[in-house]
Motif scaffolding. Structure first.
Motif, PDB file in Angstrom:
ATOM      1  N   UNK A  78       4.649  59.896  58.434  1.00 55.71           N
ATOM      2  CA  UNK A  78       3.648  60.803  58.975  1.00 55.71           C
ATOM      3  C   UNK A  78       4.017  61.180  60.399  1.00 55.71           C
ATOM      4  N   UNK A  79       3.542  62.337  60.817  1.00 57.22           N
ATOM      5  CA  UNK A  79       3.720  62.824  62.181  1.00 57.22           C
ATOM      6  C   UNK A  79       2.421  63.511  62.576  1.00 57.22           C
ATOM      7  N   UNK A  80       1.810  63.070  63.675  1.00 56.81           N
ATOM      8  CA  UNK A  80       0.522  63.608  64.108  1.00 56.81           C
ATOM      9  C   UNK A  80       0.686  64.396  65.401  1.00 56.81           C
ATOM     10  N   UNK A  81       0.117  65.610  65.413  1.00 54.82           N
ATOM     11  CA  UNK A  81       0.171  66.489  66.579  1.00 54.82           C
ATOM     12  C   UNK A  81      -1.197  67.129  66.789  1.00 54.82           C
ATOM     13  N   UNK A  82      -1.347  67.840  67.903  1.00 57.10           N
ATOM     14  CA  UNK A  82      -2.582  68.575  68.176  1.00 57.10           C
ATOM     15  C   UNK A  82      -2.752  69.711  67.168  1.00 57.10           C
TER      16      UNK A  82
END
Length: 94
Positions: A78-82
């Motif tokens: 997973x990769x979380x960004x704004x």
């Protein structure tokens, strides 16, 4: 600012509420990619449904991509960004 990317490897299925997006770019067709959105962040997911190990990264528009990670069959990154101004652009090999 919530623009830092986080990458984790976990085992699990896509949540039922996830918006499914087929893996794009150079990742094999057996790598599933989708995005889920929260109030201020969005998380890109990549799951290895192949019968072999793959090395992939989550691709984001308008900023840095997720980091490269090696996924064994059945594992997920997973990769979380704004939320803004980023856009999930799929999963690529790396």
């Amino acid at each position: 600012m919530l623009s830092a990317a986080a990458l984790t490897a976990t085992v699990g299925a896509a949540p039922a509420s996830a918006a499914t997006v087929g893996a794009r770019g150079t990742a094999p067709a057996c790598v599933a990619g989708w995005v889920t959105k929260a109030t201020f962040t969005q998380t890109g997911h990549a799951r290895n449904d192949c019968g072999y190990r793959v090395r992939v990264k989550i691709i984001w528009a308008f900023g840095a991509d997720g980091t490269c990670t090696t996924l064994d069959p059945g594992w997920k990154a997973t990769s979380t960004v704004a939320i803004q101004p980023r856009r999930f652009d799929g999963v690529n090999n790396c």
